[in-house]
Design a protein around this motif. Structure first.
Motif, PDB file in Angstrom:
ATOM      1  N   VAL A  42       0.834  -1.202   0.000  1.00 29.00           N
ATOM      2  CA  VAL A  42       0.000   0.000   0.000  1.00 29.00           C
ATOM      3  C   VAL A  42       0.871   1.255   0.000  1.00 29.00           C
ATOM      4  N   ILE A  88       0.385  -5.030   4.058  1.00 34.88           N
ATOM      5  CA  ILE A  88      -0.678  -5.630   4.858  1.00 34.88           C
ATOM      6  C   ILE A  88      -0.186  -6.969   5.396  1.00 34.88           C
ATOM      7  N   LEU A 113      -4.739   1.405  -1.799  1.00 39.26           N
ATOM      8  CA  LEU A 113      -4.487   0.030  -2.218  1.00 39.26           C
ATOM      9  C   LEU A 113      -4.019  -0.011  -3.672  1.00 39.26           C
ATOM     10  N   GLU A 114      -3.602  -1.181  -4.112  1.00 36.42           N
ATOM     11  CA  GLU A 114      -3.100  -1.331  -5.479  1.00 36.42           C
ATOM     12  C   GLU A 114      -4.161  -0.977  -6.502  1.00 36.42           C
ATOM     13  N   SER A 139     -12.248  -2.558   6.024  1.00 31.20           N
ATOM     14  CA  SER A 139     -12.685  -2.983   4.698  1.00 31.20           C
ATOM     15  C   SER A 139     -13.847  -3.949   4.841  1.00 31.20           C
ATOM     16  N   LEU A 143      -8.730  -8.409   3.067  1.00 32.17           N
ATOM     17  CA  LEU A 143      -7.709  -7.806   2.218  1.00 32.17           C
ATOM     18  C   LEU A 143      -6.589  -8.806   1.946  1.00 32.17           C
TER      19      LEU A 143
END
Length: 446
Positions: A42, A88, A113-114, A139, A143
């Motif tokens: 991230v 993460i 995030l990606e 979330s 994840l």
């Protein structure tokens, strides 16, 4: 003409088939590792407000005038942002591991995030001494997370991969090899120990991102750049980072492991006095009651020679080995007792917080209390006569503002700092008296 076109068409088909057939050969272990872990990497943006006071005109008189005149005024407030990376480590609970300096001043922290999703993050805990911090993001779905590796068996020359956000270019991948292990790196404020050194390019913004092995396993957290050289980067070994992250998640701070030993470094004079000749190691001075050390059968007068097969000749060796262990992990101790060698097993555990209240008196010779309505420091209510602080002129009514690298705002802060530094010979203190703040170095008592 038709025949020529047909041959050309068949040739194109053949080349296309060959290109597709060669694709698996191009999927190197690096490609597979990056593809697997990249979704767990991230970008981190920490926003903070910086206040700049008005300055004079370069003349010392005017500089002092402006500083005094505008002291306490709001000054010019500017919004700043620090950028970094993270990884993460727990997708179910949303825990992100990064560097403490990336989020140190953050008033609001955003994780990207990606896939471009931006999520607000909360700071779970940070440890400036190791430069590690844990964030939490929310979330609706689980994840992706990076698989954990180990760092105790790293090999010089093995391939490593760094992923991060250098100069704002998200998810940049660089590769290299491990150049060295157990490197000590000095920053402006402290010395970081036992870092991994790599020649993988690590630039501003990479801080907090993952260092991976060829299997795509997390083996380190990228954290530092050698300012005077190129091709030299550093990472915190994951064995240490895993332990610190666990404490930050469970306690919000690092709780050092406790063995219950008071030890002393051996020198030639002490060895001769004890009749131990050229023996090197650490002399056990005291074994605390009901401690892991007493349970393992260690006695005062023993000489600790090695831990898990690694020689220990300095207190820092002993302390750093404990820092690498997870709680409730047995450690093998090689000892000398009355000229005989023996091996014992000891299982250190987290320092018992119920013992922390006695540390200010035991290590510093003070009693302290929180002062309602005062957000900075704890007030000294008693300073033992002839203690190091008493000899330094510190007296009741003074306030401790910081101990080591930790700001002190409560008794729990003071206890946590002393737990961390209890094995040190000395520690730095910031003491406030009235409107003045003094810095001194205090030798800790045994």
């Amino acid at each position: 003409m038709i025949k020529g076109k047909w041959i050309l068409f068949c040739l194109c088909i053949l080349l296309s088939l060959q290109a597709h057939a060669a694709l698996p050969d191009r999927e190197t272990p690096v490609v597979l590792a990056v593809r697997s872990v990249a979704p767990a990497v991230v970008n981190i943006s920490a926003a903070y407000t910086e206040t700049r006071h008005r300055r004079g005109f370069g003349d010392p008189f005017f500089d002092e005038f402006f500083r005094d005149f505008f002291e306490g005024s709001p000054g010019m407030r500017q919004q700043r942002t620090s950028l970094g990376s993270g990884v993460i480590i727990d997708g179910e609970r949303g825990y992100v591991l990064t560097n403490a300096h990336v989020v140190a001043r953050g008033e609001t922290i955003t994780v990207t995030l990606e896939n471009g999703s931006e999520l607000p993050a909360l700071l779970v805990g940070a440890d400036t001494e190791s430069d590690l911090a844990v964030l939490r993001i929310e979330s609706d779905t689980a994840l992706p997370q990076a698989p954990m590796g180990v760092s105790h068996d790293l090999m010089i020359g093995e391939t490593v991969i760094a992923i991060g956000n250098p100069f704002g270019f998200s998810h940049t991948v660089t590769t290299g090899v491990i150049s060295a292990t157990n490197r000590h790196v000095r920053s402006n404020r402290q010395v970081f120990k036992r870092f991994i050194q790599t020649d993988a390019s690590i630039n501003p913004g990479n801080s907090g991102g993952p260092l991976l092995n060829i299997r795509g396993e997390l083996i380190g957290i990228n954290t530092a750049i050698h300012a005077r050289a190129q091709g030299i980067g550093f990472a915190i070994p994951i064995d240490r980072a895993r332990r610190i992250a666990k404490d930050l998640i469970e306690h919000g701070m690092v709780i050092p492991l406790w063995a219950g030993l008071r030890i002393q470094e051996m020198d030639r004079g002490l060895a001769d006095y004890l009749g131990k000749g050229e023996v090197q190691g650490l002399l056990v001075r005291e074994v605390e009651k009901d401690s892991p050390a007493s349970g393992a059968g260690i006695r005062p007068g023993d000489v600790l020679a090695a831990m898990d097969g690694q020689p220990v000749t300095k207190i820092t060796d002993y302390r750093e080995h404990l820092e690498m262990l997870m709680p409730e992990t047995p450690v093998r101790l090689d000892l000398l007792r009355k000229g005989r060698s023996l091996t014992l097993s000891m299982t250190p555990r987290s320092f018992p917080m119920e013992r922390a209240a006695a540390l200010p008196e035991k290590l510093m010779g003070i009693q302290a209390a929180e002062q309602p309505g005062t957000p900075h420091g704890v007030v000294l209510t008693e300073v033992r006569k002839n203690s190091a602080l008493d000899r330094a002129g510190v007296r009741p009514g003074d306030r401790i503002r910081s101990l080591g690298e930790r700001e002190i705002t409560s008794l729990s802060d003071l206890h946590a700092a002393l737990i961390r530094h209890r094995m040190d010979r000395e520690v730095s203190l910031r003491i406030q008296r009235g409107n003045r703040i003094y810095t001194l170095t205090l030798p800790l008592e045994s």
